[in-house]
Design a protein around this motif. Structure first.
Motif, PDB file in Angstrom:
ATOM      1  N   LEU A 188      56.567  49.384  44.651  1.00 30.38           N
ATOM      2  CA  LEU A 188      57.063  49.258  43.286  1.00 30.38           C
ATOM      3  C   LEU A 188      56.215  48.264  42.511  1.00 30.38           C
ATOM      4  CD1 LEU A 188      60.920  49.029  43.929  1.00 30.38           C
ATOM      5  CD2 LEU A 188      59.539  51.069  43.471  1.00 30.38           C
ATOM      6  N   HIS A 189      56.031  48.554  41.220  1.00 30.49           N
ATOM      7  CA  HIS A 189      55.266  47.650  40.337  1.00 30.49           C
ATOM      8  C   HIS A 189      53.917  47.306  40.985  1.00 30.49           C
ATOM      9  CE1 HIS A 189      59.072  47.250  38.226  1.00 30.49           C
ATOM     10  NE2 HIS A 189      59.638  46.758  39.303  1.00 30.49           N
ATOM     11  N   THR A 190      53.204  48.333  41.385  1.00 29.02           N
ATOM     12  CA  THR A 190      51.966  48.130  42.148  1.00 29.02           C
ATOM     13  C   THR A 190      50.824  47.567  41.302  1.00 29.02           C
ATOM     14  OG1 THR A 190      51.363  50.449  41.726  1.00 29.02           O
ATOM     15  CG2 THR A 190      52.534  49.963  43.778  1.00 29.02           C
ATOM     16  N   ASP A 191      50.991  47.571  39.990  1.00 32.48           N
ATOM     17  CA  ASP A 191      49.918  47.079  39.126  1.00 32.48           C
ATOM     18  C   ASP A 191      50.082  45.613  38.759  1.00 32.48           C
ATOM     19  OD1 ASP A 191      52.212  47.736  37.708  1.00 32.48           O
ATOM     20  OD2 ASP A 191      51.121  48.111  35.847  1.00 32.48           O
ATOM     21  N   ILE A 192      51.090  44.941  39.330  1.00 29.45           N
ATOM     22  CA  ILE A 192      51.242  43.519  39.058  1.00 29.45           C
ATOM     23  C   ILE A 192      51.075  42.738  40.352  1.00 29.45           C
ATOM     24  CG2 ILE A 192      52.743  43.862  37.058  1.00 29.45           C
ATOM     25  CD1 ILE A 192      55.125  43.134  38.821  1.00 29.45           C
ATOM     26  N   GLY A 193      50.589  41.538  40.235  1.00 29.16           N
ATOM     27  CA  GLY A 193      50.423  40.688  41.401  1.00 29.16           C
ATOM     28  C   GLY A 193      51.331  39.491  41.304  1.00 29.16           C
ATOM     29  N   PRO A 194      51.265  38.614  42.279  1.00 30.11           N
ATOM     30  CA  PRO A 194      50.514  38.752  43.529  1.00 30.11           C
ATOM     31  C   PRO A 194      51.198  39.697  44.508  1.00 30.11           C
ATOM     32  CG  PRO A 194      51.731  36.705  43.519  1.00 30.11           C
ATOM     33  CD  PRO A 194      51.952  37.336  42.172  1.00 30.11           C
TER      34      PRO A 194
END
Length: 246
Positions: free
Chosen positions: A159-165
């Motif tokens: 989930l939310h793979t485009d945000i880090g860390p």
């Protein structure tokens, strides 16, 4: 994520097997009306607490333009947090009074949990009513619910793979201040005055409420809340929470 059974019996002692906490609420002053005494106790014991606010409280002072109120309330929140030993205070830009539950809110909270990597997430009452009961506001309900959902989101690498860390599965507990279903408490015998001072730091907000408003009486209100919780916690002044196991 499961919650301990709630009843009107004694409140259990708040867990202490954690080191870092992230408090996620809607507005400046939310934590001061619900959790500051406990937070002061935690920081005095060496635990690390950070604040994340979904808004800047711009709609909270009727007599003041939103742009002016936002700057003033942000400064008051930073000063208030410092009184209870918190130096990390972050603000998002969701609209005060109009916060919507949904993926953008969950995403913002997920990013913060992954960044801070807390053992404990603290939020404000997400239930429809306050103890009493009195009707709760949409901002509180939506932020509290999204904060709890973001705990699971933060640990799911899909989930939310485009945000880090990187994903964080380390949240052990969630604690809901102001809940009508409180299960646990923190003894604030030594920090009640500190909690009162932290609410009084929201001077412009309290003055805007007017002297006749019961919410403007920081000492009277917080003392009554501590005594009420204390009736279920050995007679000691206390802050109550609904504790959820994650």
């Amino acid at each position: 994520m499961t919650s301990a059974p709630a009843d009107r019996g004694d409140l259990a002692r708040f867990p202490d097997d954690w080191e870092t906490a992230l408090a996620i609420v809607a507005h400046p002053d939310d934590l001061e009306y619900g959790a500051a005494g406990a937070i002061a106790s935690w920081t005095a014991a060496g635990k690390k607490v950070a604040y994340l606010l979904a808004t800047r409280g711009e709609a909270g002072i009727a007599s003041m333009a939103p742009e002016e109120a936002a700057k003033l309330r942000e400064a008051e929140q930073v000063a208030s947090a410092a009184i209870v030993g918190v130096t990390s205070v972050e603000f998002l830009d969701h609209p005060d009074g109009l916060i919507e539950y949904g993926l953008p809110l969950r995403r913002d909270f997920t990013a913060a949990i992954r960044r801070h990597r807390p053992d404990l997430v603290v939020t404000f009452n997400h239930h429809e009513t306050w103890p009493g009961p009195r009707w709760n506001t949409p901002d509180h309900r939506n932020v509290g619910r999204a904060a709890l959902d973001a705990v699971a989101d933060a640990g799911n690498r899909h989930l939310h793979t485009d945000i880090g860390p990187a994903p964080w599965e380390g949240v052990r507990y969630a604690a809901v201040a102001g809940s009508p279903s409180a299960t646990h408490a923190v003894d604030i015998t030594g920090t009640l005055d500190t909690a009162i001072a932290s609410l009084e730091a929201h001077r412009a907000y309290l003055d805007g409420l007017g002297s006749g408003n019961w919410m403007a009486d920081a000492r009277g209100l917080l003392t009554a809340m501590a005594q009420s919780a204390g009736e279920r916690y050995g007679g000691r002044p206390a802050t109550a929470f609904e504790v959820i196991l994650c």
